[in-house]
Design a protein around this motif. Sequence first.
Motif, short mmCIF file in Angstrom:
data_model
loop_
_atom_site.label_atom_id
_atom_site.label_comp_id
_atom_site.label_asym_id
_atom_site.label_seq_id
_atom_site.Cartn_x
_atom_site.Cartn_y
_atom_site.Cartn_z
N ASN A 17 0.68 -1.03 0.27
CA ASN A 17 0.12 0.15 -0.50
C ASN A 17 1.10 1.52 -0.09
OD1 ASN A 17 -0.01 1.79 2.24
ND2 ASN A 17 -1.30 -0.03 3.39
N ASN A 18 0.00 2.34 -0.85
CA ASN A 18 0.42 3.44 -0.93
C ASN A 18 2.42 3.97 -0.73
OD1 ASN A 18 -1.56 4.88 0.33
ND2 ASN A 18 -1.15 4.82 2.18
N CYS A 19 2.43 3.27 -2.86
CA CYS A 19 3.58 2.85 -3.53
C CYS A 19 3.44 3.35 -5.31
CB CYS A 19 4.51 1.97 -3.43
SG CYS A 19 3.27 0.89 -4.40
N VAL A 124 -12.96 -2.04 4.67
CA VAL A 124 -13.66 -1.77 5.85
C VAL A 124 -12.96 -0.40 5.85
CG1 VAL A 124 -13.87 -1.67 8.07
CG2 VAL A 124 -14.40 -3.72 6.60
N ASP A 125 -12.20 -0.10 5.99
CA ASP A 125 -11.40 1.35 6.18
C ASP A 125 -9.56 1.27 5.86
OD1 ASP A 125 -10.47 3.71 7.57
OD2 ASP A 125 -10.72 2.77 9.12
N ALA A 126 -9.41 0.84 4.84
CA ALA A 126 -8.12 0.78 3.88
C ALA A 126 -7.06 2.14 4.69
CB ALA A 126 -8.18 1.04 2.81
N ALA A 127 -7.69 3.44 4.61
CA ALA A 127 -7.36 4.51 5.11
C ALA A 127 -6.64 4.34 6.83
CB ALA A 127 -7.58 6.05 5.07
N ASN A 128 -6.89 3.54 7.27
CA ASN A 128 -6.81 3.42 8.71
C ASN A 128 -5.62 2.60 8.68
OD1 ASN A 128 -6.82 5.74 9.95
ND2 ASN A 128 -8.46 5.87 9.21
N GLY A 129 -5.82 0.67 7.93
CA GLY A 129 -5.36 -0.01 7.68
C GLY A 129 -6.39 -0.83 7.58
N ASP A 130 -6.92 -1.23 7.93
CA ASP A 130 -8.54 -2.28 7.40
C ASP A 130 -8.62 -2.75 6.03
OD1 ASP A 130 -10.28 -4.01 8.06
OD2 ASP A 130 -11.28 -3.31 9.26
N PHE A 131 -8.25 -3.36 5.70
CA PHE A 131 -8.20 -4.03 4.34
C PHE A 131 -9.39 -5.46 4.70
CE2 PHE A 131 -4.02 -1.69 3.91
CZ PHE A 131 -4.19 -1.12 3.40
N ASN A 132 -9.82 -5.24 5.28
CA ASN A 132 -10.65 -6.57 5.61
C ASN A 132 -11.74 -6.02 4.25
OD1 ASN A 132 -10.07 -9.19 6.99
ND2 ASN A 132 -9.95 -6.97 8.70
N LEU A 133 -12.91 -7.42 3.43
CA LEU A 133 -13.92 -6.25 3.09
C LEU A 133 -15.09 -6.13 3.24
CD1 LEU A 133 -13.02 -9.46 0.57
CD2 LEU A 133 -12.26 -7.11 0.00
N ASN A 134 -15.72 -5.18 2.99
CA ASN A 134 -16.85 -4.54 3.76
C ASN A 134 -17.72 -5.43 2.86
OD1 ASN A 134 -17.09 -3.07 0.76
ND2 ASN A 134 -16.76 -1.86 1.56
N ASN A 135 -19.48 -4.77 2.93
CA ASN A 135 -20.89 -6.09 2.51
C ASN A 135 -20.85 -4.58 1.73
OD1 ASN A 135 -20.28 -7.79 3.74
ND2 ASN A 135 -20.75 -7.38 5.52
N VAL A 136 -20.48 -3.75 1.12
CA VAL A 136 -21.32 -3.15 -0.40
C VAL A 136 -21.45 -2.91 -0.69
CG1 VAL A 136 -20.71 -0.22 -1.08
CG2 VAL A 136 -19.63 -0.85 1.57
#
Length: 153
Positions: A17-19, A124-136
Motif C-alpha cells: 500500500n501507498n507506493c 472496511v477502512d483502508a486509510a487506517n489499515g483495515d483491508f478486510n472486505l466490506n459488505n458494500v
Amino acid sequence: GSEMCIRDRVIENNIINNCGEGIEIATGGGEASNTRKIAGNVIYNATTYGIGITTTNSWRVYYNQISENLIVGSSYGIYYAGTSYDNENSSITDQNAFCNITTANYFNSSGGTNDITLTADPFVDAANGDFNLNNVAGGGATLRATSYNMGGS
C-alpha cells in the motif's frame, strides 16, 4: 554473453500500500525472469501501476499466472511494457479485480474474461489499515459473491 534466469518466484497474499509501483517484474539484456505466480495480492494506492511486467532490449519475462489480485487506486492496474516482451510460456491473466483505476485496467493487454471492475471501495477502512472486505454492493459484497481468493480473504 551469460544468461541469468530467476525461476519459480511466487508473489502471493501480500498487502502492498501507498507506493509508486505495487509489484514490478523487470528484466533487461539477455536475462529471463520466470515468475510462476502473482496471486491473491491487495495493491492499494500505487501511483503508477499495481502490477508491472516490463522488459528492455532483448530481455524476456515469462510468467504463468497473474490472478485473484485486487488493485485499488492506481493509474494502471496491470501494465505490460517493453521492447521485447515474450509471452509464449504464459497462459493465465484472469480473475483480477480493479477499483478506482484512473487510466486503464490493462496496458498492452485485453485482460481476463473473468476480471471484475468494482464500482465502490471494497475495504472496511483502508486509510487506517483495515483491508478486510466490506459488505458494500459494487465493492466488498461483489468480491464476496465470487469464488476468487482476493488478497487471501
